[in-house]
Design a protein around this motif. Structure first.
Motif, short mmCIF file in Angstrom:
data_model
loop_
_atom_site.label_atom_id
_atom_site.label_comp_id
_atom_site.label_asym_id
_atom_site.label_seq_id
_atom_site.Cartn_x
_atom_site.Cartn_y
_atom_site.Cartn_z
N GLU A 165 1.71 24.47 0.28
CA GLU A 165 2.49 24.34 1.52
C GLU A 165 1.79 25.05 2.67
O GLU A 165 1.75 24.54 3.79
N GLU A 175 5.27 16.59 -0.78
CA GLU A 175 5.98 17.87 -0.76
C GLU A 175 6.32 18.30 -2.17
O GLU A 175 6.14 17.55 -3.12
N TRP A 176 6.79 19.48 -2.30
CA TRP A 176 7.14 20.02 -3.63
C TRP A 176 8.04 19.05 -4.36
O TRP A 176 9.08 18.64 -3.88
N ILE A 185 6.05 27.82 7.71
CA ILE A 185 5.67 26.40 7.70
C ILE A 185 6.33 25.71 8.89
O ILE A 185 7.56 25.72 9.02
N LYS A 213 -1.33 23.16 3.84
CA LYS A 213 -0.95 22.03 4.68
C LYS A 213 -0.62 22.50 6.09
O LYS A 213 -1.02 21.89 7.08
N ASP A 214 0.11 23.61 6.17
CA ASP A 214 0.53 24.12 7.48
C ASP A 214 -0.68 24.58 8.29
O ASP A 214 -0.73 24.35 9.50
N GLN A 257 14.44 25.96 -1.37
CA GLN A 257 13.02 25.85 -1.08
C GLN A 257 12.77 25.71 0.41
O GLN A 257 11.79 26.24 0.94
N SER A 287 3.58 27.76 -2.83
CA SER A 287 3.29 28.36 -1.53
C SER A 287 1.84 28.08 -1.14
O SER A 287 1.53 27.89 0.04
N PHE A 304 10.22 27.90 2.69
CA PHE A 304 9.16 27.33 3.52
C PHE A 304 9.23 27.87 4.94
O PHE A 304 8.21 28.21 5.55
N PRO A 344 8.38 16.64 6.21
CA PRO A 344 8.57 17.33 4.92
C PRO A 344 9.48 16.51 4.02
O PRO A 344 10.39 15.83 4.49
#
Length: 933
Positions: A51, A26-27, A125, A54-55, A116, A48, A120, A72
């Motif tokens: 993320e 993750e970030w 997400i 991944k989603d 964040q 973004s 998300f 996450p």
């Protein structure tokens, strides 16, 4: 979407029992390569990008019936947060204790996480946001310490005095993954004389009776000259003894570099003799700044002829290869530079307290001039390593650090990587090359915001204490209270009682806790152990930016291989960086940084920064080539918005025209459907297969290209324009209309599922408005695309393509005019083509046949021979069509003629086709439909 809080798995019915597990980094609050220093909370598009990618992957696999393990999380330790906190405190920071710095860093991290997390969620997400992980969680830290000790116990972690990349601006060691290379860095490069002291036997015979000889050396780091311990040469290369035409001095340098070096020095060299590098063995020269110090001539394979003179100044405390030479020849590795990048008193009074990259370099050059050993100085623009947090240059400096021994680990890792799928494939070679270039991994840092290295150092001796008893005790404390205990508890409580009694007891403890913390790449690289469930602990997918080939991908691989001889991933997807619309790097100084939340919600001036919504952002992410750099700007976003607008219009048409249709009772069997409707199902199955394959390859850009081509070319420009008459003018329950609606319902279902992982908001909106759904459900609870094998009818392609060839001839002959104002006669010689087209129109002339619907004419006549009489105002078009069936077993080329003439009928006031006898009466078809009503 409801998620089960316990294991973060979506509550959906599973069509199969296998479980797909994903692990994504993750970030990292410790900073990303696209961020400027200390700006850890500024949301940017690379964040973004990954993320959302991944989603999309998660949603696709979930719709296909897999259970998704996706937790996450955030990497929360590291210098960016610590330095951000210290910079905000200003002068007050000097008085803070380690515990106070950690408290403020944790508060900062928590606030950034919440910000964040909200972003998300707004991006769509899908995750269990109430159950995330943070690397400052005690349970995570404890597992990380367990991996550390497993590696230590295997002899893979050790403490040593070695040169490492050192950041004076951060006052800590760095790993190579924490560097970025500035191609515009300017160094003061110099050519230096190392006077010959003792020649080798071969050299002695060559220079017998000659004036003094010097070795010619080039370096871009003049500040390292005081630490010189040797001059290295390449044994297999040829070297030359030359005479300078200007000064008459004799120099030794590589034979291949004679011309180029003479040019740089603005002179010419006369070659007196040449000899092999091995002939320099056992020779020595004098240190250029310290006449009484000897610098031996030593062979080394790292010497190259690409730059310089073919002779390399060697300072073991300030170079990785130099250190290797020192290890082989027992040279001194004393470091003359402290943690601030400043010369120590050992360097001498002229250099003491001077920064090596600034005034220190200037003083060294002046000292060389005074010693008459400087031949030339020049500015050199070249790529140089910088601390990617502070954006300031680093140095190589020897210090006592903790290292991972990579010798055996790298060999095993490279073998295991052969079984890992890399997307794109070239990323595998890039990662292997990075592994090969890495001599060792320095995992210690001289900061406080991180996980402590759980080692106790002796107060007076160069000894340290760590064993299974101490580590188990510390792990229990960290699990219960977090790693703050390392700084808050007295040393005697950090040791178990049985060990404490052996090392002096609580009153005379001989050891103190070490002050180093673990590299954040070790922090995040052990996430496989903390996040993945089960004993196997392997992820189906790791997804990150290409910078992580030397970062998270690599540290995850190395820790996993070191601990258990397994790769932590089965597939690695590597995406590119986000660039400005003109391909420039994003930077606040350039004013081109794009905030994804501004993309979604709009900026302060919405005339300049309009709100595009989350789906436009997701569409842009998916449409961009995942594997290369992607650009963004107003034109790119406007194009994405227009694409989605066209898609929405297509969906509106589909939804509107399945109103009053119940698939369970009104569907027409496939074999009874109109040929063009069957053909659309044939195309639909092909589309579904290609889209599924593209998702499997994580090529989301191809998914969008396939969808765009289908809804613009096949649907809007072709199918919809043809079927409108049947939809709007036939009786509601007429089988011809129901045939069309059967196809439309299937098209709607396949299309919505196809883009659902990319545009979840739009997909859910469509699903809520499907008129025949009894209880609208989430599209993500109803499975993936479902097609039927009976849709596949390759033979239909010949029928439709041949008819379309004739249609194109007709429409091309009346550009800009209404096709319904014309009647068409198609003449085909007897044969296979005629039989195929006859499937679309059994009677000779019709205004309601499938062929006429396709032509969109007033009426169509199908003949096997030309009519005897043809009116004067006609258009005659000729063509041929090659029929190729059953893999080439049936091939027949037939000619056809299309005759176009104006219709003599009037426009029907109901269907607007020119099929009525008069303008105030209905055509026969409409009259029949109205009578039926």
């Amino acid at each position: 979407m409801t998620l089960d809080k316990g294991d973060c798995r979506p509550s959906i019915p599973s069509r199969r029992t296998s479980k797909v597990e994903f692990l994504f980094r993750e970030w990292r609050l410790s900073g990303g390569r696209e961020y400027l220093p200390f700006d850890c909370t500024y949301p940017e598009l690379s964040l973004s990008n990954r993320e959302i990618l991944k989603d999309i992957a998660n949603r696709f696999h979930m719709m296909r019936g897999s259970k998704i393990h996706f937790v996450p999380g955030w990497d929360c330790h590291g210098l960016p947060i610590e330095l951000k906190v210290l910079s905000e405190l200003g002068g007050k920071a000097q008085n803070l204790s380690a515990v106070e710095i950690r408290e403020k860093a944790r508060s900062f991290a928590k606030a950034a996480i919440e910000k964040q997390k909200s972003a998300f969620i707004r991006w769509g997400i899908m995750a269990d946001w109430n159950n995330c992980y943070c690397t400052f969680d005690g349970s995570y830290e404890a597992r990380q310490l367990r991996i550390f000790y497993q590696m230590y116990d295997k002899g893979l972690i050790y403490r040593s005095y070695k040169p490492v990349f050192w950041s004076p601006s951060s006052r800590t060691a760095l790993a190579e993954a924490e560097l970025e290379y500035n191609p515009e860095h300017v160094s003061r490069s110099i050519y230096v004389k190392f006077p010959l002291l003792k020649p080798s036997p071969k050299l002695a015979s060559l220079i017998d009776g000659s004036p003094p000889v010097s070795f010619l050396v080039w370096t871009t780091q003049p500040w390292t000259i005081p630490a010189n311990q040797a001059v290295c040469y390449m044994p297999e290369s040829k070297y030359a003894l030359v005479k300078c035409s200007k000064s008459g001095d004799l120099y030794i340098l590589a034979a291949d570099k004679v011309t180029s070096v003479a040019s740089v020095l603005e002179t010419t060299f006369e070659v007196i003799s040449t000899f092999s590098g091995v002939d320099l063995e056992s020779g020595t020269c004098t240190h250029p700044l310290i006449p009484e110090k000897v610098s031996p001539l030593l062979p080394a394979n790292h010497v190259t002829m690409t730059k310089g003179t073919g002779l390399v100044h060697t300072a073991p405390a300030h170079g990785m290869e130099d250190y290797s030479v020192a290890s082989q020849h027992n040279l001194s590795t004393d470091c003359l530079v402290d943690e601030d990048g400043v010369f120590t008193d050992v360097a001498g009074p002229e250099l003491q307290n001077k920064a090596v990259l600034e005034e220190g370099t200037d003083v060294v050059i002046k000292m060389l001039q005074a010693a008459k050993n400087l031949l030339k100085e020049e500015k050199l623009v070249h790529s140089y390593p910088y601390d990617w947090r502070t954006k300031k240059p680093v140095v190589i400096r020897a210090s006592k650090q903790w290292f991972v021994n990579l010798t055996d680990v790298k060999t095993t890792a490279k073998e295991l990587l052969k079984k890992v799928k890399f997307i794109p494939g070239a990323a595998l070679n890039a990662m292997v090359e990075m592994l090969d270039r890495r001599p060792y991994w320095c995992i210690s840092r001289q900061r406080v915001w991180g996980v402590p290295i759980p080692v106790f150092h002796h107060k007076t001796k160069d000894e340290f204490l760590i064993n299974s008893q101490t580590i188990e005790h510390i792990i229990k404390l960290v699990e219960q209270h977090g790693s703050d205990v390392w700084w808050t508890l007295p040393p005697e409580q950090l040791l178990p009682k049985e060990v404490l009694s052996q090392v002096g007891g609580p009153d005379a403890l001989e050891y103190v806790p070490g002050q180093d913390i673990l590299d954040i790449w070790f922090d995040s690289g052990t996430s496989w152990f903390s996040v993945l469930p089960g004993t196997d602990q392997r992820a189906d997918l790791y997804l990150e930016g290409k910078d992580q080939l030397g970062g998270w991908f690599q540290s995850s691989l190395l820790t996993s291989v070191a601990a258990r001889k397994k790769a932590p991933f089965k597939t690695v997807v590597v995406h590119g960086f986000t660039l400005g619309e003109k391909g420039e790097k994003m930077s606040k100084s350039l004013g081109n940084v794009v905030d994804p939340d501004v993309v979604i919600n709009g900026g302060q001036d919405q005339s300049k920064e309009p709100p595009y919504g989350a789906d436009v952002l997701r569409w842009w992410v998916a449409e961009s080539n995942v594997f290369t750099e992607v650009t963004i700007g107003p034109s790119v976003l406007n194009a994405a918005r227009d694409d989605i607008s066209k898609l929405r219009n297509t969906l509106r048409f589909l939804l509107g025209n399945v109103t009053g249709f119940n698939p369970e009772t009104d569907s027409i069997p496939v074999n009874n459907m109109y040929v063009i409707d069957q053909y659309m199902l044939h195309l639909l199955q092909d589309l579904a297969n290609k889209i599924t394959d593209s998702y499997k390859q994580y090529d989301f850009g191809k998914v969008i290209r396939l969808l765009q081509a289908f809804y613009t070319r096949e649907l809007s420009n072709f199918y919809f324009s043809i079927i409108k008459d049947r939809l709007y003018c036939e009786n509601a329950e007429d089988p011809k209309r129901r045939s069309c609606q059967t196809a439309l319902a299937q098209i709607l279902d396949v299309m919505v599922r196809s883009f659902a992982p990319i545009l979840p908001h739009l997909a859910e909106e469509v699903f809520q408005h499907i008129p025949y759904s009894k209880e609208p459900k989430s599209v993500f609870r109803t499975g993936w695309i479902n097609t039927s094998s009976i849709w596949k009818k390759p033979g239909l392609e010949e029928a439709m393509e041949s008819a379309c060839a004739m249609r194109d001839s007709f429409l091309g002959s009346i550009p800009g005019k209404n096709a319904a104002e014309y009647k068409v006669t198609i003449v085909i010689e007897p044969g296979l083509l005629f039989e195929i087209i006859e499937m679309l129109q059994a009677e000779e002339t019709s205004s309601t046949s499938q062929l006429n619907e396709l032509m969109m004419a007033s009426e169509t006549t199908l003949l096997s021979q030309e009519p005897r009489t043809i009116a004067g105002d006609v258009i005659e078009l000729q063509g041929t069509f090659l029929i190729n069936l059953e893999g080439g077993d049936i091939r027949e080329e037939s000619s056809y003629k299309v005759i176009v003439m104006p219709t003599t009928k009037e426009k029907c006031p109901r269907c607007w086709k020119y099929t009525a006898e008069s303008s105030d009466t209905l055509c026969p078809r409409c009259a029949e439909v109205v009578r039926g009503k």
